[in-house]
Design an enzyme around this catalytic site. Sequence first.
Site, PDB file in Angstrom:
ATOM      1  N   LYS A 123       0.854  -1.184   0.000  1.00 40.24           N
ATOM      2  CA  LYS A 123       0.000   0.000   0.000  1.00 40.24           C
ATOM      3  C   LYS A 123       0.891   1.234   0.000  1.00 40.24           C
ATOM      4  O   LYS A 123       1.758   1.383   0.864  1.00 40.24           O
ATOM      5  CB  LYS A 123      -0.912   0.003   1.228  1.00 40.24           C
ATOM      6  CG  LYS A 123      -2.031  -1.022   1.191  1.00 40.24           C
ATOM      7  CD  LYS A 123      -2.908  -0.894   2.420  1.00 40.24           C
ATOM      8  CE  LYS A 123      -4.117  -1.821   2.309  1.00 40.24           C
ATOM      9  NZ  LYS A 123      -3.719  -3.239   2.243  1.00 40.24           N
ATOM     10  N   ASP A 147      -1.376  -2.210  -4.089  1.00 40.69           N
ATOM     11  CA  ASP A 147      -2.767  -2.219  -3.649  1.00 40.69           C
ATOM     12  C   ASP A 147      -3.442  -0.875  -3.931  1.00 40.69           C
ATOM     13  O   ASP A 147      -2.799   0.173  -3.943  1.00 40.69           O
ATOM     14  CB  ASP A 147      -2.857  -2.500  -2.149  1.00 40.69           C
ATOM     15  CG  ASP A 147      -2.834  -3.989  -1.837  1.00 40.69           C
ATOM     16  OD1 ASP A 147      -3.325  -4.764  -2.670  1.00 40.69           O
ATOM     17  OD2 ASP A 147      -2.337  -4.367  -0.765  1.00 40.69           O
ATOM     18  N   ARG A 192      -5.200  -6.708 -10.871  1.00 42.13           N
ATOM     19  CA  ARG A 192      -6.103  -7.384  -9.928  1.00 42.13           C
ATOM     20  C   ARG A 192      -7.418  -6.607  -9.906  1.00 42.13           C
ATOM     21  O   ARG A 192      -7.442  -5.413  -9.612  1.00 42.13           O
ATOM     22  CB  ARG A 192      -5.508  -7.414  -8.531  1.00 42.13           C
ATOM     23  CG  ARG A 192      -6.451  -8.031  -7.477  1.00 42.13           C
ATOM     24  CD  ARG A 192      -5.988  -7.745  -6.061  1.00 42.13           C
ATOM     25  NE  ARG A 192      -4.684  -8.330  -5.804  1.00 42.13           N
ATOM     26  CZ  ARG A 192      -3.826  -7.863  -4.902  1.00 42.13           C
ATOM     27  NH1 ARG A 192      -4.120  -6.781  -4.190  1.00 42.13           N
ATOM     28  NH2 ARG A 192      -2.658  -8.439  -4.722  1.00 42.13           N
ATOM     29  N   LYS A 219     -13.878  -5.836  -5.967  1.00 40.33           N
ATOM     30  CA  LYS A 219     -15.079  -4.996  -5.884  1.00 40.33           C
ATOM     31  C   LYS A 219     -14.783  -3.678  -5.183  1.00 40.33           C
ATOM     32  O   LYS A 219     -15.312  -2.638  -5.559  1.00 40.33           O
ATOM     33  CB  LYS A 219     -16.193  -5.743  -5.153  1.00 40.33           C
ATOM     34  CG  LYS A 219     -16.770  -6.909  -5.938  1.00 40.33           C
ATOM     35  CD  LYS A 219     -17.962  -7.509  -5.210  1.00 40.33           C
ATOM     36  CE  LYS A 219     -18.547  -8.667  -5.980  1.00 40.33           C
ATOM     37  NZ  LYS A 219     -19.744  -9.238  -5.299  1.00 40.33           N
ATOM     38  N   GLY A 220     -13.962  -3.700  -4.142  1.00 38.48           N
ATOM     39  CA  GLY A 220     -13.672  -2.504  -3.360  1.00 38.48           C
ATOM     40  C   GLY A 220     -14.209  -2.631  -1.948  1.00 38.48           C
ATOM     41  O   GLY A 220     -15.299  -3.175  -1.737  1.00 38.48           O
ATOM     42  N   ALA A 221     -13.445  -2.120  -0.975  1.00 42.79           N
ATOM     43  CA  ALA A 221     -13.795  -2.338   0.431  1.00 42.79           C
ATOM     44  C   ALA A 221     -13.808  -1.071   1.269  1.00 42.79           C
ATOM     45  O   ALA A 221     -13.779  -1.137   2.489  1.00 42.79           O
ATOM     46  CB  ALA A 221     -12.810  -3.346   1.053  1.00 42.79           C
ATOM     47  N   THR A 242     -12.272 -12.351  -6.298  1.00 45.39           N
ATOM     48  CA  THR A 242     -13.669 -12.451  -5.885  1.00 45.39           C
ATOM     49  C   THR A 242     -13.908 -13.798  -5.207  1.00 45.39           C
ATOM     50  O   THR A 242     -13.240 -14.783  -5.516  1.00 45.39           O
ATOM     51  CB  THR A 242     -14.622 -12.302  -7.087  1.00 45.39           C
ATOM     52  OG1 THR A 242     -15.983 -12.400  -6.633  1.00 45.39           O
ATOM     53  CG2 THR A 242     -14.367 -13.371  -8.145  1.00 45.39           C
ATOM     54  N   HIS A 243     -14.874 -13.796  -4.265  1.00 44.62           N
ATOM     55  CA  HIS A 243     -15.316 -15.053  -3.641  1.00 44.62           C
ATOM     56  C   HIS A 243     -16.714 -15.426  -4.112  1.00 44.62           C
ATOM     57  O   HIS A 243     -17.258 -16.443  -3.698  1.00 44.62           O
ATOM     58  CB  HIS A 243     -15.324 -14.915  -2.120  1.00 44.62           C
ATOM     59  CG  HIS A 243     -14.025 -14.443  -1.555  1.00 44.62           C
ATOM     60  ND1 HIS A 243     -13.791 -13.133  -1.234  1.00 44.62           N
ATOM     61  CD2 HIS A 243     -12.871 -15.107  -1.290  1.00 44.62           C
ATOM     62  CE1 HIS A 243     -12.549 -13.007  -0.789  1.00 44.62           C
ATOM     63  NE2 HIS A 243     -11.976 -14.182  -0.817  1.00 44.62           N
TER      64      HIS A 243
END
Length: 306
Positions: free
Chosen positions: A98, A132, A182, A185-187, A224-225
């Site tokens: 990061k 990241d 990569r 979705k975003g967090a 993704t999960h």
Amino acid sequence: MLRSVILAAARNKWVERRVETTPISRGLVRRFVAGTTTDDAVRTTQQLADDGLLISLDYLGEDTFNAGQAEATKDEYLRLLTALHKAKLTEAAEVSVKLTALGLLFDPEGAYANAKEICDAAADAGTTVTVDMEDHTVTDSTLDIVNRLRADHAKTGAVLQSYLRRTEADCKEFSGPGSRVRLCKGAYKEPESVAYQARLDVDRSYVRCINALMNGQGYPMLATHDPRLIEIGLDRAKWFDRSPDTYEFQMLFGIRPNEQKRLAGEGHRVRVYVPYGDEWYGYLMRRLAERPANVGFFLKGVTGKN
């Protein structure tokens, strides 16, 4: 609404102190975080590699506020890369960094220099770096630095987030020859002006971004999960005539481990994002926001209620 509350708590110092002193949180931390030391990270990497999985290691920490903190983070990545090389794990493992942990918020040039040193060390060790992505306020500065790093290290990975309205265009721009992207979705909690708010809109954007990346000349990394998005990714790979070594799936450490092994067993490249270090609180809260099933269990521990 619950997701918004949890993300707000991620930056609340009172909640952080309660979480850090609550015994129940230790089980959650062990589930999602490999440990606190370099040795913990290497040990977990070896276990995952033995199961046929790839790994991306993240030394937890963000929003550093002085050069000493940024230098310490850089030095830990250098130690980690040395340890991975010594353990002969760099064919399976890369590192994720990061830029805010390397000083982006107060010294962008210093953050670039720190990231460049990590990229140089990774290349010497025989592996790569993925940069990241964080909240939308640093998207442009992060991608600018990724472009600069790619001048010397073409396989430096970028991360793009489908909940941002701009991301489909970014996927097209960053999917040139040799690129690694990569897609997640975003967090982070983002305003409606820059990010989709409804899950369906985020998912639709994710699919459009899959198409853009699979149609490009780079190496898509689908983080993704979601079983439906995984199946769409597999379908799009066939549609664009991609062989299994030209893309990969990525999942978080501790989430759907059986699915990770299943996909790897079927011949797909699967990379596990493995965090470690003392600064686990913000990371843990974002994982809880993404996985509501853990929230009730977690809140009972924090409040002391059975």
